[in-house]
Write an enzyme that holds these catalytic residues in place. Structure first.
Site, PDB file in Angstrom:
ATOM      1  N   LEU A  22      46.793  42.656  46.037  1.00  0.00           N
ATOM      2  CA  LEU A  22      47.518  41.447  46.172  1.00  0.00           C
ATOM      3  C   LEU A  22      47.794  40.811  44.531  1.00  0.00           C
ATOM      4  O   LEU A  22      48.542  40.046  44.204  1.00  0.00           O
ATOM      5  CB  LEU A  22      47.074  40.331  47.171  1.00  0.00           C
ATOM      6  CG  LEU A  22      47.083  40.947  48.584  1.00  0.00           C
ATOM      7  CD1 LEU A  22      46.574  39.761  49.584  1.00  0.00           C
ATOM      8  CD2 LEU A  22      48.641  41.144  48.995  1.00  0.00           C
ATOM      9  N   ALA A  24      45.319  40.744  40.775  1.00  0.00           N
ATOM     10  CA  ALA A  24      44.045  40.725  39.697  1.00  0.00           C
ATOM     11  C   ALA A  24      43.947  39.498  38.867  1.00  0.00           C
ATOM     12  O   ALA A  24      44.866  39.252  38.458  1.00  0.00           O
ATOM     13  CB  ALA A  24      44.020  42.072  39.290  1.00  0.00           C
ATOM     14  N   GLY A  25      42.769  38.967  38.701  1.00  0.00           N
ATOM     15  CA  GLY A  25      42.485  37.869  37.779  1.00  0.00           C
ATOM     16  C   GLY A  25      41.491  38.048  36.982  1.00  0.00           C
ATOM     17  O   GLY A  25      40.448  39.145  36.700  1.00  0.00           O
ATOM     18  N   MET A  27      38.415  36.952  37.215  1.00  0.00           N
ATOM     19  CA  MET A  27      37.020  36.862  37.747  1.00  0.00           C
ATOM     20  C   MET A  27      37.193  38.270  39.051  1.00  0.00           C
ATOM     21  O   MET A  27      36.162  38.558  38.924  1.00  0.00           O
ATOM     22  CB  MET A  27      36.707  35.502  38.481  1.00  0.00           C
ATOM     23  CG  MET A  27      36.402  34.681  37.790  1.00  0.00           C
ATOM     24  SD  MET A  27      35.601  33.188  38.938  1.00  0.00           S
ATOM     25  CE  MET A  27      34.480  34.168  39.985  1.00  0.00           C
ATOM     26  N   GLY A  28      38.166  38.522  39.536  1.00  0.00           N
ATOM     27  CA  GLY A  28      38.186  39.670  40.361  1.00  0.00           C
ATOM     28  C   GLY A  28      39.533  40.010  40.828  1.00  0.00           C
ATOM     29  O   GLY A  28      40.545  39.934  40.275  1.00  0.00           O
ATOM     30  N   VAL A  30      42.083  40.560  44.497  1.00  0.00           N
ATOM     31  CA  VAL A  30      42.449  40.263  45.676  1.00  0.00           C
ATOM     32  C   VAL A  30      43.105  41.473  46.592  1.00  0.00           C
ATOM     33  O   VAL A  30      44.260  41.820  45.915  1.00  0.00           O
ATOM     34  CB  VAL A  30      43.340  39.008  46.026  1.00  0.00           C
ATOM     35  CG1 VAL A  30      43.608  38.440  47.133  1.00  0.00           C
ATOM     36  CG2 VAL A  30      42.587  37.623  45.067  1.00  0.00           C
ATOM     37  N   LYS A  44      38.990  38.350  48.589  1.00  0.00           N
ATOM     38  CA  LYS A  44      38.813  38.311  46.930  1.00  0.00           C
ATOM     39  C   LYS A  44      37.422  38.936  46.769  1.00  0.00           C
ATOM     40  O   LYS A  44      36.330  38.655  47.380  1.00  0.00           O
ATOM     41  CB  LYS A  44      38.904  36.830  46.790  1.00  0.00           C
ATOM     42  CG  LYS A  44      38.675  36.616  45.200  1.00  0.00           C
ATOM     43  CD  LYS A  44      38.726  34.936  44.993  1.00  0.00           C
ATOM     44  CE  LYS A  44      38.456  34.627  43.858  1.00  0.00           C
ATOM     45  NZ  LYS A  44      38.446  33.102  43.639  1.00  0.00           N
ATOM     46  N   ASP A 138      41.885  21.685  41.890  1.00  0.00           N
ATOM     47  CA  ASP A 138      43.075  22.632  41.116  1.00  0.00           C
ATOM     48  C   ASP A 138      44.169  22.635  41.963  1.00  0.00           C
ATOM     49  O   ASP A 138      44.855  23.794  42.533  1.00  0.00           O
ATOM     50  CB  ASP A 138      42.269  23.870  40.879  1.00  0.00           C
ATOM     51  CG  ASP A 138      43.085  24.714  39.896  1.00  0.00           C
ATOM     52  OD1 ASP A 138      43.776  24.253  39.157  1.00  0.00           O
ATOM     53  OD2 ASP A 138      43.078  25.932  40.076  1.00  0.00           O
TER      54      ASP A 138
END
Length: 729
Positions: A22, A24-25, A27-28, A30, A44, A138
């Site tokens: 779904l 990627a960022g 930290m990890g 999804v 996640k 946030d």
């Protein structure tokens, strides 16, 4: 939008069979997962390099604990988690709808009534968050998913208990600039409470109602400053007095703009609570018990339905490294082609993007091996509003590849593969996926603009496929630490640097006027900020003015700047606004230096400004190849190949591809070029003297380290190339 699993992805996590990616960022990753019972979840997973760091693991554990303490129909619930696993993970209920950010970007602002319903439901979610003793910290459009029955608040990744000491440093700004509160912007951790989330919610609702963030766009520092000191820009929201208000003399409780201003008050004590906000917005939008409210416009509902249909059409489960069965009976080769992983070595090659394929004919007779043709990819706008620039890049790249193939001692043959993204962020991921999944593609040139580049940088980085940009130029492209991005031009902000030098050389910097047109959003903000800083440092502070997005009448602001006695004029914005300003300046008889940057090098400026455009000086990151002596062979070859002179960016694309070819040839061994990951590192360390500029980069982030800024001036109704811009007074 989902993407196929990569060969290195796990097959399952915590009882969830993984179906697709779904996102990627930093930290990890999804994943879309499915439980044994058949329900879907967003799973996640923290990247392995972070999992061993106590601070990251503690933050993830806090996220799990925070999310489990919130119970609201408008907050996505946690369904399972294991923060202590070797690869910590968190699963939440899957919501197939788009985010609020995506919906507004694609369909425009929501109607006032939709915003009111959105606000009521999110206020209810925040009421539960605050009742659990938490602060979300946030709340932003990207963290709200839309469904037909209401929104869902997600991502408690930086939430913390109101009575706990934050793990993060007390002087660290936490949140998303543009949607965080003044107390967050100034890192006043001791003052942060539930009211901080209300400020962010006010900003989110303002974005939903207007289509733009309340404090504009631009660099993080600029957004933080405006959040603390400026009033929010709520232009575009119509007054919406609710019928049946008990207190008609109190418009703050019945008009959306006034209510948002209360939420966006600088002093936390002046903001309403989540409960009060929900009660105010409940006046006309109560939902009948057991009923359902039609709260979104038809185009957004249709988008939700399309996304749901797309996401719920579950993909076939792709084999991954961790679960490919060794003794699986292969399908008949006469019916389909097979991916052959004949050995551990072949498996390793597949993981690195150089899979070994064995193609069997229908008669089971092995085909004769042929030389592999590696490829350079081009992702560009070939059919949209910027197709002129996109096609010029594709043509320049193709010419470079054809000339390479014509060499006698080339180590291998190359081909060019293109992907048209139409210049839109919505189409860009699919175009990138086409090139990423093609294992023969070694590097990609593009995309054409900032929006498409921003939409695909993460995907190219995840695949470690080198991406070389020659036209996209916003600072936002280098905000994250991408590993495969190579920026082959100075940033848009850097194009402002020579303007101050030019004015000083012309003795026209005594009192320069600086107009920022918010129609151009981030582009104008970066241009104006750098110019203001440079002029101030050189002892010639500008007379600055900012106009709201969509301003048509430039007369009053131009008249004000002329009354202030400006000795020169700098416009930060796009070509149509520059044309309007040019006509106003010409009508007032102002013929002193007028400057802008490359977005104004557009036929629209010449067509709309006409004679008023004469004399304007413009900075750019590209050249006019016909006016550069060293590009004569390229220009001749281009004319012979395409029957026309090369357009802007054709020569830059030609240079960028030849830079890639230089590194490919140097690193090729036994006819095999370097892998994608290796090539990205080589490109960042490379130096190349092209026909347009000298290329060099910062190895740590791939940003352009050279000068490469040029001047153009309007003469006789055309843009005349003046050469390299001055860098010293």
């Amino acid at each position: 939008m989902s993407e196929p699993l990569l060969p290195t992805d796990p097959a399952s996590i915590g009882g969830h069979r993984l179906l697709a990616r779904l996102g990627a960022g930093g930290m990890g990753v999804v994943y879309l997962g499915r439980t044994e019972s058949g329900s879907l979840a967003a799973v996640k997973v923290i990247q392995s390099e972070f999992a061993d760091e106590p601070e990251f693991r503690a933050r993830f554990r806090r996220e799990v604990e925070a999310a489990r303490r919130v119970s609201s129909p408008w907050a996505v619930p946690v369904t399972a988690a294991d923060p202590d696993a070797a690869a910590p993970w968190l699963a939440t209920a899957f919501v197939p709808g788009p985010s609020l950010e995506e919906a507004v970007r694609r369909h425009g602002p929501l109607p006032v009534r939709s915003v009111r319903v959105l606000g009521r439901m999110l206020a209810a979610a925040l009421s539960e968050v605050h009742a659990a003793g938490l602060i979300h910290r946030d709340v932003k459009p990207a963290n709200v998913l839309l469904a037909v029955d209401g929104p869902r608040l997600i991502d408690f990744g930086i939430a913390r208990a109101a009575d706990e000491t934050a793990i993060t440093s007390t002087d660290l700004v936490i949140g998303t600039p543009g949607f965080l509160s003044p107390e967050q912007a100034e890192a006043r951790g001791a003052e942060m409470g539930p009211a901080s989330d209300i400020f962010s919610l006010g900003g989110l609702l303002a974005y939903a109602a207007t289509g733009h963030p309340p404090f504009g766009t631009g660099t993080a520092d600029a957004l933080l400053y405006r959040t603390v000191h400026d009033e929010p820009d709520l232009s575009g929201i119509e007054a919406d007095r609710s019928e049946g208000s008990d207190d008609p003399d109190n418009p703050e409780d019945s008009e959306l703009p006034a209510l948002l201003r209360r939420c966006l008050a600088k002093d936390p004590a002046d903001r309403p609570t989540a409960e009060h906000l929900g009660a105010v917005l409940l006046i006309e939008d109560a939902v009948p018990e057991g009923g359902r409210i039609d709260w979104l416009p038809e185009d957004v509902v249709r988008s939700i339905a399309d996304r749901s249909a797309e996401m719920l059409a579950l993909p076939d489960i792709e084999p991954t490294v961790s679960d490919a069965p060794a003794d699986e009976e292969p399908a008949s080769p006469s019916r389909r082609r097979l991916l052959v992983l004949a050995s551990g070595a072949a498996l390793a090659l597949a993981a690195g993007g150089t899979a070994a394929w064995a193609v069997l004919r229908d008669d089971d007779t092995p085909a004769k091996p042929t030389a592999r043709r590696w490829a350079i990819g081009v992702q560009a706008d070939l059919s949209g509003a910027q197709r002129t620039a996109g096609r010029a890049q594709e043509q320049g790249a193709r010419l470079a590849v054809e000339q390479f193939n014509a060499r006698r001692n080339k180590p291998f043959e190359l081909t060019l593969k293109t992907a048209d993204d139409g210049g839109t962020a919505g189409r860009a991921p699919a175009a990138a996926r086409k090139l990423i999944q093609d294992a023969d593609v070694l590097a990609v040139l593009g995309p054409t603009n900032d929006q498409t580049a921003h939409a695909v940088l993460g995907a190219y980085d995840e695949a470690r496929l080198p991406l070389l940009c020659v036209s996209a130029g916003g600072l936002v492209l280098t905000r994250n630490e991408y590993r495969s991005f190579v920026h082959c031009r100075p940033s848009d902000a850097a194009l402002s640097l020579p303007m101050t030098v030019y004015l000083l050389r012309q003795n026209a910097a005594l009192r320069p006027g600086l107009l920022q047109d918010r129609t151009a959003q981030t582009y104008a903000q970066e241009t104006a900020s750098i110019n203001a800083m440079m002029l101030r440092q050189m002892g010639s502070p500008a007379y600055p003015r900012v106009i709201p997005a969509g301003t048509d009448d430039m007369g009053p602001v131009v008249a004000d700047m002329l009354r202030a006695g400006i000795s020169s004029f700098i416009y930060a914005g796009y070509a149509p606004g520059a044309a309007t300003v040019a006509r106003e300046l010409a009508a007032a008889g102002f013929d002193k230096p007028r400057l802008s940057s490359q977005a104004v090098i557009d036929p629209a400026f010449l067509e709309q400004a006409k004679e008023a455009a004469e004399g304007w000086v413009l900075t750019s990151s590209f050249v006019d190849p016909a006016a550069v002596p060293g590009s004569a062979p390229f220009t001749a070859a281009f004319r012979k190949r395409y029957g026309a002179a090369p357009g802007y960016y054709a020569a830059e694309a030609y240079d960028a591809v030849n830079l890639v070819l230089q590194e490919l040839v140097k690193a090729t061994k036994a006819g095999r070029p370097p892998r994608r990951q290796e090539l990205a590192g080589l490109l960042r360390k490379s130096r190349y003297k092209g026909i347009t500029k000298e290329f060099s980069f910062k190895p740590e982030d791939g940003t352009f380290a050279g000068w490469g800024i040029f001047l153009h001036q309007v003469e006789g109704g055309r843009f005349r190339f003046l050469g390299a811009a001055p860098s010293e007074v």
